[in-house]
Design an enzyme around this catalytic site. Structure first.
Site, PDB file in Angstrom:
ATOM      1  N   CYS A 123       0.877  -1.178   0.000  1.00  0.00           N
ATOM      2  CA  CYS A 123       0.000   0.000   0.000  1.00  0.00           C
ATOM      3  C   CYS A 123       0.909   1.220   0.000  1.00  0.00           C
ATOM      4  CB  CYS A 123      -0.866  -0.045   1.258  1.00  0.00           C
ATOM      5  SG  CYS A 123      -1.815   1.451   1.544  1.00  0.00           S
ATOM      6  N   CYS A 130      -2.091  15.336   2.679  1.00  0.00           N
ATOM      7  CA  CYS A 130      -3.251  15.258   1.780  1.00  0.00           C
ATOM      8  C   CYS A 130      -4.068  16.522   1.966  1.00  0.00           C
ATOM      9  CB  CYS A 130      -4.105  14.038   2.138  1.00  0.00           C
ATOM     10  SG  CYS A 130      -5.494  13.742   1.012  1.00  0.00           S
ATOM     11  N   CYS A 134     -10.369  14.852   5.101  1.00  0.00           N
ATOM     12  CA  CYS A 134     -11.388  13.990   5.708  1.00  0.00           C
ATOM     13  C   CYS A 134     -11.107  13.943   7.217  1.00  0.00           C
ATOM     14  CB  CYS A 134     -11.354  12.586   5.102  1.00  0.00           C
ATOM     15  SG  CYS A 134     -11.593  12.598   3.312  1.00  0.00           S
ATOM     16  N   CYS A 137      -9.499  10.847   9.125  1.00  0.00           N
ATOM     17  CA  CYS A 137      -8.265  10.292   8.575  1.00  0.00           C
ATOM     18  C   CYS A 137      -7.068  11.092   9.088  1.00  0.00           C
ATOM     19  CB  CYS A 137      -8.336  10.343   7.049  1.00  0.00           C
ATOM     20  SG  CYS A 137      -6.782   9.927   6.244  1.00  0.00           S
ATOM     21  N   CYS A 357      -3.896   4.936   7.353  1.00  0.00           N
ATOM     22  CA  CYS A 357      -3.395   6.085   6.634  1.00  0.00           C
ATOM     23  C   CYS A 357      -2.923   7.245   7.515  1.00  0.00           C
ATOM     24  CB  CYS A 357      -4.557   6.557   5.763  1.00  0.00           C
ATOM     25  SG  CYS A 357      -4.130   7.778   4.584  1.00  0.00           S
TER      26      CYS A 357
HETATM   27  N1  SAH Z   1      -7.363   9.501  -0.808  1.00  0.00           N
HETATM   28  C1  SAH Z   1      -7.735   8.150  -1.188  1.00  0.00           C
HETATM   29  C2  SAH Z   1      -6.789   7.100  -0.673  1.00  0.00           C
HETATM   30  C3  SAH Z   1      -6.494   7.180   0.793  1.00  0.00           C
HETATM   31  S1  SAH Z   1      -6.744   6.056   2.029  1.00  0.00           S
HETATM   32  C4  SAH Z   1      -9.119   7.845  -0.680  1.00  0.00           C
HETATM   33  O1  SAH Z   1      -9.604   8.554   0.187  1.00  0.00           O
HETATM   34  O2  SAH Z   1      -9.739   6.902  -1.172  1.00  0.00           O
HETATM   35  C5  SAH Z   1      -7.611   4.650   1.602  1.00  0.00           C
HETATM   36  C6  SAH Z   1      -8.875   4.433   2.421  1.00  0.00           C
HETATM   37  O3  SAH Z   1      -8.631   4.384   3.841  1.00  0.00           O
HETATM   38  C7  SAH Z   1      -9.899   5.535   2.204  1.00  0.00           C
HETATM   39  O4  SAH Z   1     -11.147   4.939   1.978  1.00  0.00           O
HETATM   40  C8  SAH Z   1      -9.870   6.261   3.524  1.00  0.00           C
HETATM   41  O5  SAH Z   1     -11.057   6.965   3.751  1.00  0.00           O
HETATM   42  C9  SAH Z   1      -9.634   5.136   4.492  1.00  0.00           C
HETATM   43  N2  SAH Z   1      -9.168   5.531   5.821  1.00  0.00           N
HETATM   44  C10 SAH Z   1      -8.436   6.606   6.179  1.00  0.00           C
HETATM   45  N3  SAH Z   1      -8.201   6.615   7.500  1.00  0.00           N
HETATM   46  C11 SAH Z   1      -8.805   5.521   8.006  1.00  0.00           C
HETATM   47  C12 SAH Z   1      -8.946   4.978   9.324  1.00  0.00           C
HETATM   48  N4  SAH Z   1      -8.389   5.574  10.356  1.00  0.00           N
HETATM   49  N5  SAH Z   1      -9.620   3.819   9.459  1.00  0.00           N
HETATM   50  C13 SAH Z   1     -10.171   3.204   8.378  1.00  0.00           C
HETATM   51  N6  SAH Z   1     -10.089   3.664   7.127  1.00  0.00           N
HETATM   52  C14 SAH Z   1      -9.425   4.818   6.945  1.00  0.00           C
END
Ligand code: SAH
Length: 368
Positions: A123, A130, A134, A137, A357
């Site tokens: 990954c 970023c 969100c 995250c 992430c």
């Molecule tokens: N920017 C892209 C890729 C990033 S992360 C995106 O948002 O799709 C990949 C996935 O992990 C995304 O669905 C994101 O929302 C999720 N994610 C981020 N932090 C997380 C967390 N703490 N627990 C579970 N999923 C998480």
């Protein structure tokens, strides 16, 4: 120093011509770097010694430099914090230097699934930080630093290709690549795509396109752009909510590209590619994890060739965003499956190593 890793074979040949080298040297180097995974120019035994020295001066062979590694799940999950090329020296010398240095890192994770046909997924990050913000995250909350170069993406993959070989033997290969680390791949699409093409190219890393997945918050124009690319990579879209009111909060880009627009783009993507879309849905306690919301989600995605992947939140420091209680995610999956939406629950890896992430980088930033 230049980044050899982001160059195509033709670009490398042109660059080596500046050193007076014939074209076949580029092929030899590609073989060393992508096939034999060699990162020490000094060990490239079929190159003349003076050329090896010249290469070592000209190119940074790693591009991303491991500064921290953590393992979990009995050694089957490994997370690396990788430092990017250091910022200008004067920054390092300033009081802000050390903090700045820690910002200048990305995370990548290796997940090893043993079995008869082992799956080894890496990954990677597409940006340092970023800009999507969100709130649940860790990366989204840390702010944006910069886009990664193609070489920095490729470097993350090669780092773990070498790790897999060291851990699992000389024939062990990475099998899958997902862009689910830091960053929004569709906000840095040019570099990400260049990296994907290099990692796929048979003369380079040779990874099958169908084993590559790009994950996006839903940048509509890029979903359509991806649909027209010849390489058949997979698309994952982070939904996280069945309605705009909630999604506006969880995925701020929803205010620009609301659910209907995102889902329409997905329908169009399926129509053009005949490929299934994955919808990611991070389940957050009492926010989006009810059976009613699962029903609403099933309603929204009805008719789209898709698969839903429920991700129990890997909770961070913000108390507003907690992992769902036992049974909730399974109940959501049951509702979706019963309504004909194929749904799985993501196997959560690396909880104890801040593997979601941006979490590791965020913790190190806090302690800086
Ligand atoms: N920017 C892209 C890729 C990033 S992360 C995106 O948002 O799709 C990949 C996935 O992990 C995304 O669905 C994101 O929302 C999720 N994610 C981020 N932090 C997380 C967390 N703490 N627990 C579970 N999923 C998480």
């Amino acid at each position: 120093m230049k980044q050899l890793l982001g160059m195509t074979l033709d670009e490398l040949a042109a660059d080596l011509a500046e050193l007076g080298q014939p074209r076949f040297r580029a092929r030899q180097l590609f073989d060393w770097v992508y096939r034999r995974l060699e990162s020490d120019f000094g060990r490239m035994s079929n190159l003349p010694a003076d050329l090896r020295a010249a290469l070592a001066e000209r190119y940074d062979p790693l591009v991303v430099h491991p500064v921290h590694a953590l393992t979990a799940d009995g050694g089957r999950t490994e997370k690396a914090l990788l430092e990017l090329a250091p910022p200008a020296l004067r920054l390092l010398e300033s009081p802000l230097g050390e903090r700045r240095r820690r910002y200048n890192t990305v995370e990548a994770v290796l997940m090893d699934y043993p079995g008869e046909r082992p799956r080894r997924t890496v990954c990677v990050s597409s940006q340092a930080g970023c800009a999507m913000a969100c709130p649940f995250c860790a990366t989204g909350q840390s702010g944006f630093v910069r886009d990664l170069t193609a070489g920095e993406v490729v470097g993350q993959v090669l780092h773990f290709a070498r790790r897999v070989r060291a851990l699992r033997g000389p024939d062990a290969r990475l099998t899958n690549l997902v862009f689910m680390g830091q960053g929004e791949p569709f906000a840095n699409f040019e570099n990400v795509w260049r990296a994907v093409e290099l990692l796929h190219a048979p003369e380079a890393f040779g990874l099958g396109a169908r084993h590559v997945t790009l994950s996006t918050v839903g940048v509509v124009p890029r979903i359509l752009e991806l649909a027209d690319k010849p390489l058949q990579v997979n698309l994952a879209v982070s939904l996280h909510a069945p309605d705009d009111a909630l999604r506006d909060r969880l995925v701020p880009l929803n205010r620009r590209y609301p659910l209907d627009a995102v889902l329409d783009a997905c329908r169009e993507y399926v129509a053009r590619t005949r490929r299934r879309v994955s919808f990611e849905y991070a389940c957050i306690r009492d926010l989006n994890d009810s059976a009613d919301q699962a029903r609403a989600l099933a309603e929204r995605v009805r008719g789209i060739l898709c698969h839903v992947n429920l991700i129990p939140l890997n909770a961070g420091l913000d108390p507003r965003f907690q992992a769902p209680p036992p049974g909730r995610v399974e109940a959501m999956a049951d509702v979706l499956n019963a309504r004909g939406v194929p749904t799985t629950i993501r196997d959560t890896r690396g909880r104890e190593i801040d593997a979601a992430c941006g979490q590791l980088r965020a913790r190190l930033l806090q302690s800086a």
